[in-house]
Write an enzyme that holds these catalytic residues in place. Structure first.
Site, PDB file in Angstrom:
ATOM      1  N   LYS A  33       0.852  -1.192   0.000  1.00 45.06           N
ATOM      2  CA  LYS A  33       0.000   0.000   0.000  1.00 45.06           C
ATOM      3  C   LYS A  33       0.885   1.239   0.000  1.00 45.06           C
ATOM      4  O   LYS A  33       1.786   1.383   0.829  1.00 45.06           O
ATOM      5  CB  LYS A  33      -0.893   0.034   1.244  1.00 45.06           C
ATOM      6  CG  LYS A  33      -1.862   1.203   1.239  1.00 45.06           C
ATOM      7  CD  LYS A  33      -2.774   1.145   2.436  1.00 45.06           C
ATOM      8  CE  LYS A  33      -2.189   1.800   3.664  1.00 45.06           C
ATOM      9  NZ  LYS A  33      -2.052   3.275   3.593  1.00 45.06           N
ATOM     10  N   ASP A  60      -3.435   4.327  -1.841  1.00 46.08           N
ATOM     11  CA  ASP A  60      -4.381   4.750  -0.796  1.00 46.08           C
ATOM     12  C   ASP A  60      -4.327   6.273  -0.643  1.00 46.08           C
ATOM     13  O   ASP A  60      -3.747   6.782   0.314  1.00 46.08           O
ATOM     14  CB  ASP A  60      -3.975   4.038   0.511  1.00 46.08           C
ATOM     15  CG  ASP A  60      -4.795   4.449   1.701  1.00 46.08           C
ATOM     16  OD1 ASP A  60      -5.962   4.836   1.537  1.00 46.08           O
ATOM     17  OD2 ASP A  60      -4.256   4.375   2.831  1.00 46.08           O
ATOM     18  N   LYS A  62      -7.186   8.218  -0.806  1.00 49.77           N
ATOM     19  CA  LYS A  62      -8.438   8.636  -0.144  1.00 49.77           C
ATOM     20  C   LYS A  62      -8.990   9.933  -0.716  1.00 49.77           C
ATOM     21  O   LYS A  62      -9.137  10.935   0.014  1.00 49.77           O
ATOM     22  CB  LYS A  62      -8.224   8.820   1.354  1.00 49.77           C
ATOM     23  CG  LYS A  62      -7.727   7.594   2.099  1.00 49.77           C
ATOM     24  CD  LYS A  62      -7.689   7.873   3.586  1.00 49.77           C
ATOM     25  CE  LYS A  62      -7.212   6.713   4.408  1.00 49.77           C
ATOM     26  NZ  LYS A  62      -5.787   6.408   4.255  1.00 49.77           N
ATOM     27  N   ASP A  65     -13.712  14.839  -2.873  1.00 50.29           N
ATOM     28  CA  ASP A  65     -13.910  16.131  -3.531  1.00 50.29           C
ATOM     29  C   ASP A  65     -15.236  16.073  -4.277  1.00 50.29           C
ATOM     30  O   ASP A  65     -15.958  15.056  -4.195  1.00 50.29           O
ATOM     31  CB  ASP A  65     -12.724  16.403  -4.485  1.00 50.29           C
ATOM     32  CG  ASP A  65     -12.402  17.899  -4.587  1.00 50.29           C
ATOM     33  OD1 ASP A  65     -13.355  18.691  -4.761  1.00 50.29           O
ATOM     34  OD2 ASP A  65     -11.226  18.257  -4.488  1.00 50.29           O
ATOM     35  N   THR A 124     -10.045   3.975  10.931  1.00 46.20           N
ATOM     36  CA  THR A 124      -9.879   3.044  12.056  1.00 46.20           C
ATOM     37  C   THR A 124      -9.279   3.714  13.290  1.00 46.20           C
ATOM     38  O   THR A 124      -9.273   3.135  14.367  1.00 46.20           O
ATOM     39  CB  THR A 124      -8.970   1.871  11.626  1.00 46.20           C
ATOM     40  OG1 THR A 124      -7.877   2.398  10.876  1.00 46.20           O
ATOM     41  CG2 THR A 124      -9.723   0.897  10.765  1.00 46.20           C
ATOM     42  N   ARG A 215       3.019  -0.663  10.683  1.00 47.60           N
ATOM     43  CA  ARG A 215       4.045  -0.621  11.716  1.00 47.60           C
ATOM     44  C   ARG A 215       4.412  -1.969  12.330  1.00 47.60           C
ATOM     45  O   ARG A 215       5.595  -2.197  12.614  1.00 47.60           O
ATOM     46  CB  ARG A 215       3.664   0.412  12.789  1.00 47.60           C
ATOM     47  CG  ARG A 215       3.888   1.829  12.296  1.00 47.60           C
ATOM     48  CD  ARG A 215       3.146   2.864  13.088  1.00 47.60           C
ATOM     49  NE  ARG A 215       1.716   2.796  12.853  1.00 47.60           N
ATOM     50  CZ  ARG A 215       0.851   3.674  13.313  1.00 47.60           C
ATOM     51  NH1 ARG A 215       1.259   4.683  14.057  1.00 47.60           N
ATOM     52  NH2 ARG A 215      -0.430   3.552  13.035  1.00 47.60           N
TER      53      ARG A 215
HETATM   54  O1  C5P Z   1       0.961   1.111  10.788  1.00 48.90           O
HETATM   55  P1  C5P Z   1      -0.469   0.700  10.654  1.00 48.90           P
HETATM   56  O2  C5P Z   1      -0.638  -0.818  10.565  1.00 48.90           O
HETATM   57  O3  C5P Z   1      -1.372   1.330  11.670  1.00 48.90           O
HETATM   58  O4  C5P Z   1      -0.892   1.277   9.210  1.00 48.90           O
HETATM   59  C1  C5P Z   1      -2.209   1.282   8.753  1.00 48.90           C
HETATM   60  C2  C5P Z   1      -2.242   1.927   7.411  1.00 48.90           C
HETATM   61  O5  C5P Z   1      -3.591   1.924   6.940  1.00 48.90           O
HETATM   62  C3  C5P Z   1      -1.792   3.389   7.384  1.00 48.90           C
HETATM   63  O6  C5P Z   1      -1.121   3.591   6.148  1.00 48.90           O
HETATM   64  C4  C5P Z   1      -3.087   4.180   7.402  1.00 48.90           C
HETATM   65  O7  C5P Z   1      -2.998   5.394   6.703  1.00 48.90           O
HETATM   66  C5  C5P Z   1      -4.034   3.237   6.671  1.00 48.90           C
HETATM   67  N1  C5P Z   1      -5.460   3.388   6.983  1.00 48.90           N
HETATM   68  C6  C5P Z   1      -5.960   3.288   8.274  1.00 48.90           C
HETATM   69  N2  C5P Z   1      -7.309   3.432   8.501  1.00 48.90           N
HETATM   70  C7  C5P Z   1      -8.149   3.641   7.475  1.00 48.90           C
HETATM   71  C8  C5P Z   1      -7.647   3.732   6.171  1.00 48.90           C
HETATM   72  C9  C5P Z   1      -6.282   3.583   5.968  1.00 48.90           C
HETATM   73  O8  C5P Z   1      -5.214   3.050   9.204  1.00 48.90           O
HETATM   74  N3  C5P Z   1      -9.446   3.708   7.681  1.00 48.90           N
END
Ligand code: C5P
Length: 238
Positions: A33, A60, A62, A65, A124, A215
């Site tokens: 991603k 991603d 997002k 607009d 999330t 992460r």
């Molecule tokens: O590091 P981590 O596992 O928290 O990364 C989650 C990834 O998913 C990040 O790139 C974040 O921008 C993305 N994301 C998210 N929640 C959403 C949509 C995308 O955490 N609803």
């Protein structure tokens, strides 16, 4: 071995970090991603780099607009060669429907594969306190399911949502609808800024089709070992 259901988030500024992580994870990971952090700094190089390494790409960005601007933005992004693109479902039915229609028409005209188009429901990271501050009159879950149904009715291929809402979305939107879940944390891993989380196996059991994990892999002492442990847990849920 690689499982297309695992999407590793490349939240880096620097393409050199991407090159290093992709080399380190090797054949274990097939799907990555690219979010705004990386795209805004290395956008022109990063998707071609991943495609040249036979990786799938979820771009991603997002988009949110007015319908014409979002749809035309997605059409520009289609030429990057990503496998998944996304918009915010809160942009509304007309924005999502315009995006679906324009993207399909352009792909057909150019003879290119059409990327999957999915909609972000509620981030999330949003917790009950953030939610209250937005002044919404329903629960997070009710709003997520409402947005998922709206996305489906507009012809979107799926949604991004928390694993905690995946079961309700699966029930409302049926099989075949993509449910891509960030907020996934192996037992014992740091929660970071995520709120509505679940383990990889629980997310899949709840009906997620893809897991976005950043992460817990990227920041691990041994990212390959961390990815393989997650893949092993995922193997138990087919
Ligand atoms: O590091 P981590 O596992 O928290 O990364 C989650 C990834 O998913 C990040 O790139 C974040 O921008 C993305 N994301 C998210 N929640 C959403 C949509 C995308 O955490 N609803």
């Amino acid at each position: 071995m690689a499982d297309d259901r695992l999407i590793v988030a490349l939240d880096f500024h620097d393409i050199d970090d991407v090159v290093a992580l992709v080399a380190e994870l090797g054949d274990s990971v097939s799907f990555y991603k690219v979010g705004m952090e990386l795209f805004y700094s290395a956008g022109a190089e990063v998707v071609p780099f991943l495609k040249n390494h036979n990786k799938k790409v979820f771009l991603d960005l997002k988009l949110h607009d007015i319908p014409n601007t979002a749809a035309e933005g997605l059409c520009s992004l289609m030429f990057q060669g990503a496998d998944i693109l996304n918009v915010h479902a809160s942009g509304g039915y007309t924005m999502m429907k315009t995006a679906v229609d324009r993207l399909h028409a352009l792909a057909e005209k150019k003879g290119m594969p059409c990327p999957k188009l999915i909609a972000v429901t509620i981030l999330t990271s949003i917790n009950e306190e953030d939610w209250a501050g937005l002044g919404m009159q329903c629960t997070i879950r009710e709003q997520v399911v409402r947005l998922a149904k709206l996305a489906k009715s507009a012809g979107m291929d799926g949604v991004v949502a928390s694993p905690q809402e995946a079961a309700a979305i699966r029930e409302a939107c049926g099989p075949g609808f993509m449910i891509v879940t960030p907020g996934v944390r192996p037992a014992g891993a740091s929660v970071d800024d995520q709120s509505r989380i679940a383990t990889p196996a629980a997310a899949l059991e709840n009906g997620a089709s893809h897991l976005v994990i950043g992460r817990p892999i990227r920041a691990a002492e041994n990212p390959k070992a961390a990815a393989e442990m997650i893949l092993k847990e995922m193997e138990c849920v087919k």
